[in-house]
Every structure is written in C-alpha cells, then in structure tokens.
Design an enzyme around this catalytic site. Structure first.
Site, short mmCIF file in Angstrom:
data_model
loop_
_atom_site.label_atom_id
_atom_site.label_comp_id
_atom_site.label_asym_id
_atom_site.label_seq_id
_atom_site.Cartn_x
_atom_site.Cartn_y
_atom_site.Cartn_z
N GLU A 25 0.87 -1.18 0.00
CA GLU A 25 0.00 0.00 0.00
C GLU A 25 0.91 1.23 0.00
OE1 GLU A 25 -3.50 -0.26 2.80
OE2 GLU A 25 -2.42 -2.05 3.45
N ARG B 69 4.98 -12.84 9.96
CA ARG B 69 5.63 -11.54 9.83
C ARG B 69 7.01 -11.60 10.47
NH1 ARG B 69 2.00 -6.64 11.90
NH2 ARG B 69 4.03 -5.67 11.54
N LYS C 246 3.45 1.18 10.26
CA LYS C 246 3.58 2.41 9.48
C LYS C 246 3.02 3.61 10.25
CE LYS C 246 3.47 0.59 4.75
NZ LYS C 246 2.68 0.55 3.52
#
Length: 556
Positions: free
Chosen positions: A35, A262, A272
């Site tokens: 993204e 992850r 983020k």
C-alpha cells in the site's frame, strides 16, 4: 558425494504440490502488493524477498502492484520510494500495476453481486455496523437494510458513485453470514463513500473499494497463482475465497492465498502508523533517518542489499511469528561489508602526535591496501608527514603489558608506515594531553624490505597526516529504542522507550581520499567500524554515518 539439496520451505512445498496436481508451470505468477501509504520497512523485506525469490526460483513473473484504495493516506512520494527500494534490493518486476487500474472492473462486479442478491447498500454509520457485528461468541445483528430491494441498492450504489451523498453516509456490504464465527464474513463492507482525490484517478471516483474486496480480485485479474501475505490475513482467507468464487470463470487460474509469519526484529517497530509518528513528531529527521527501520533508512545508514537478502535467507520462511535478534541483522551487514568495504584511515577522537626526528619540511606517500579480503582490490598511496593524528584512546602515559597500543617509552607501528616510540607529552592547564612527542625508526618503513622493517612490535595504529587531513563529521548511531519490543505494551506509549543517546555527532579527521568517495559507498574506518558517506555531505563539510561496529560477540 552429491551435494545435499536444500529442503523446501512450506510455501515452496505448496507450489510443488500444486504443480504435481496439474498446475502448469507457465501459470505460476506472484506479486508484491504494498500500500503506498508510507515507506517500506524491514518487515517488508521479507515479503519482497519471498515473492521475488520465488519468481527467480520458478522463472515466473512477479508484478509490483500498488494496492492504492485509500486516497486519504496514499501519495506518489511513497510509490516512488517503494519502486526505488525494490530495485535497490536487486529485484526486477514484470509489470507495475495498481489496484486503481481495476476500479471500473471492481465496480462492475459489485453491481453484479447486487443483482444476484449478494450485496446491499447500508445507510447505517460505520460505528453502528461495527456494533451489530458483535463478537465471535455472539451472533451478529442483521442490518435493517440487508433485505432492501435489489433495484433500490442498484440505484443508491450508482448515486454513491456519482457523488450524490456525503462521505461515510452509506456503504456497500456483501451479504454473507451475520452468525459466522469468522468476523470477516459478517457482511463486510465492500465500498465506502470518500470524497477525496486519488493520486492517480483524481476526482473521477467518489467511492473506493475496501482492501479485502480489491486485493483478491486484483490478484484474480492479474492471474496470480499464489497470493502470499502475512499471518494477520489468515482469518481473511475465507472472505478472499468467497469474493473470488463470485467472479471466477472456469478455465482460469484460481488464485490461492497462503500466509507466512511476519518478521519482527528486536529494538525496531514495523507499524507504518507509528513510524509516521516518529517522523511527524520530529523524533527522527525523516523516513530515511538512519535510525529508522525503513529500507531507505537502512540504506542511508550503510546497509547493503546483499546483507539484507542474506539476513532474510537466514531468518527463513516460518508459519509462526517470533522475535528476530537485531544482532543477526548486524552480523549479516558486518559479514558483507568485510568483503566489500574499502579500508581507509580516519581518526574520530584525535590527539596530535609529533615525530620530532622526522624532517619538518618532508612529506611522503606510503602504500596501503584497499581491502585484503578482495584479491584484486589493489593499493593506494596516502600522505605521511611529521605531524599526525592518532586516536586519543590509543595512548596512555603508563599502562600494563596487556596494553598493546602506544605508551611512554613504548613502540608501535603506524599502519603502512614506520615504527615510532613515544618520548614525552604536553598537557593543557586541565591536565589533558594536547600533544604526544615521539621518534621514529627511519629504516622501519613498511614494505621496504629492510631488517628494521621486519622487526615485530605488538601494536599497530591507524593515523592521519595532520597536514593533509580533512575534517569530517561522524554520526555514531545506536538503537532508537531502549527495549527489545517498544510497542509490546498496549497501554504504554512506545515513545516512552526512545533512546536519548541514539545518535552522537563527533568531529574527526580523515585521509584526503575520502573527498572523492560517493554517497553510500561502504568504507571501513580501520580499527573503528564500518561507515558510509551521508547525503548531507557537501564539498566543504563531509558527513559519515556509522553502519556497524567492527566486531560483535554475536554468533548466528
């Protein structure tokens, strides 16, 4: 003996099983779908290496697709930085694509779902919708708009698209199962009204697809065979498959979502939103601050792409999350820099040393190696003169026999130059040594082949000729946080764990060749650590960032 084959990780095993069960190798295709709402961080390097690494292994195309469905947070700056990071890591994509490329197709499919009675327009606020979903142990409450006539939903959805309603006033929801134990299946929102300009489509759209709707369908449009994502999306897989089933056409590749753990690295955060706070609140100088866990920050600090890829290879592909020690990352960086970094002379805490029996008007150039780890790295010449700088910690007036550096009455070799002997010191009014006076053995020059040059002394010091030295600013970076998991405590602000000593700026001197090094070039300041020239450097003011120290007790 035949070399033992490396065992397959679980994702490779899935692909091998699919091939064995009829998937054509030419149909294998991957994608890396960031993204564009921030800079890529260390966690993304795992997804990048997995997807592009599989592309290399199976000689399959890998798309770089930007999942740009939220115009409130997305910017072209982030798109540009992501492309730069992927390229820097050494990977090549097949196509650059965007979820926004498919906005019309996604809209058309949504209309199809409304016509089939599988989606409806809901006029309730988002907080009410959330409340009606309840929890996994309690059945959800159906929206009063769930069974509105198809024609009514079609009309409202078209008007939503045309911008007739305010942001947030309506949404399009899939009609699935309000009693499902999987919360993602409880009539998820597919579209929301958002009167914001998009960085690519401008003001053409007033509604934007939700991530779950856009992501899987984009995979399908691109005919991605294996959609690989982090473990947090495991519970989204049934919704991914449900959406796919609504549009799937026989004979096409049916994309398969699979999840991997992850990568969490100690003393780093990979949110983020939290990284954005560090930038917005001025804790760091920007997304590429060398203390940031972003790829651009690590690159600016002096990490190499090879080191990061080696790190990901050592971490491996796992199904369960765990905390990776940052020392492993530093080890991989140090291991690679040892092979590629040019050895140079720099003194970061200088004290002057005068060789009293060396002629005042004399200067010479001594030969030194560029990198003993590289067979063809060659040599260069550096200037030597009567007055030099050495590290303050390399001298003591008195020291025991275990101190192998310079002390009064003791001898050391100056790297690539002569053997010297400390004779006396000069101090200021505070008792601080300002100058060390020494003598040298004229016949002891390194490489001269004389008997004196072959004489063994226990210590070898780096140095810089005072007459030729160039001033440098050295930035010594430490961990940004004081604890291994700064965001582990939900009720404690992670900024409480900021290390007040995460960077120290010191002034030193370096050999003149450092004027000509490129920004980002890896260097070893001999006996000090690995450094790189920072982008803040100018012709008159050179800045160097410490990448990692020379040694660490860590063993992988």
């Amino acid at each position: 003996m035949e070399e033992e084959k490396k065992s397959l990780n679980f994702i490779e095993q899935i692909i091998e099983d699919d091939l064995a069960n009829g998937l054509n190798k030419d149909q294998i295709r991957f994608r890396f779908p960031p993204e564009p709402n921030g800079y890529l961080h260390v966690g993304h390097t795992k997804a990048i290496c997995i997807n592009f690494g599989l592309g290399e292994k199976y000689n399959a195309p890998v798309n770089l697709r930007f999942d740009d469905t939220n115009p409130e947070k997305e910017e072209q700056e982030f798109v540009d930085s992501i492309m730069k990071d992927v390229e820097w890591l050494g990977f090549k994509w097949d196509k650059v694509l965007y979820a926004s490329d498919y906005f019309q197709q996604l809209y058309d499919w949504a209309v199809q779902l409304i016509k089939e009675g599988k989606a409806y327009v809901d006029e309730q606020p988002s907080d009410v919708i959330t409340e009606q979903r309840k929890n996994p142990a309690e059945p959800g409450i159906e929206s009063p708009f769930r069974n509105r006539p198809v024609e009514e939903s079609l009309d409202l959805f078209a008007r939503m698209k045309n911008g007739e309603f305010e942001s947030g006033s309506m949404s399009l929801r899939a009609k699935i199962d309000m009693v499902s134990p999987n919360m993602n299946m409880r009539d998820p929102v597919m579209y929301r009204i958002l009167n914001k300009p998009h960085h690519r489509t401008g003001t053409a759209w007033k509604i934007y697809p939700m991530y779950d709707w856009a992501h899987g369908e984009s995979d399908y449009i691109e005919q991605i065979s294996h959609s690989l994502c982090s473990l947090e999306f495991e519970n989204h897989r049934p919704l991914y498959n449900w959406y796919l089933d609504q549009v799937y056409e026989e004979g096409k590749v049916k994309n398969k979502q699979r999840e991997f753990a992850r990568m969490n690295v100690s003393y780093m955060i990979t949110s983020k939103r939290k990284l954005q706070r560090l930038v917005a609140e001025g804790v760091v100088t920007g997304w590429d601050d060398p203390r940031m866990p972003t790829i651009s920050g690590m690159r600016r600090k002096g990490f190499t792409a090879t080191a990061i890829r080696n790190f990901i290879d050592k971490v491996g592909v796992a199904k369960r999350e765990n905390l990776i020690e940052i020392q492993l990352l530093d080890f991989c960086v140090r291991e690679d820099l040892n092979k590629v970094a040019k050895r140079v002379m720099a003194v970061v805490d200088p004290v002057k040393l005068v060789i009293e029996n060396y002629p005042e008007d004399k200067e010479e150039w001594v030969e030194t190696e560029n990198n003993p780890e590289q067979e063809n790295a060659g040599t260069r010449e550096i200037p030597f003169s009567r007055e030099i700088y050495i590290e303050r910690e390399d001298f003591k007036e008195e020291a025991n026999n275990k101190f192998f550096r310079l002390k009064l009455g003791g001898e050391v070799r100056l790297k690539s130059a002569y053997i010297i002997k400390a004779e006396r010191v000069e101090k200021d009014e505070n008792g601080e040594i300002t100058t060390i006076y020494a003598t040298y053995d004229e016949k002891s020059k390194s490489g001269s082949g004389t008997e004196e040059s072959l004489r063994k002394v226990k210590g070898t010091l780096h140095w810089v000729s005072a007459k030729h030295a160039i001033p440098v600013e050295v930035r010594v970076y430490n961990q940004l946080f004081t604890v291994e998991q700064p965001d582990a405590e939900k009720d404690v602000d992670f900024l409480n764990f900021i290390n007040p000593e995460s960077v120290a700026t010191i002034q030193g001197f370096a050999e003149p060749s450092l004027k000509d090094v490129a920004v980002g070039e890896p260097l070893q300041f001999q006996r000090i650590g690995y450094f790189t020239k920072d982008q803040d450097s100018t012709d008159d003011a050179l800045v160097f960032n410490r990448t990692v120290t020379l040694k660490d007790s860590y063993k992988p």
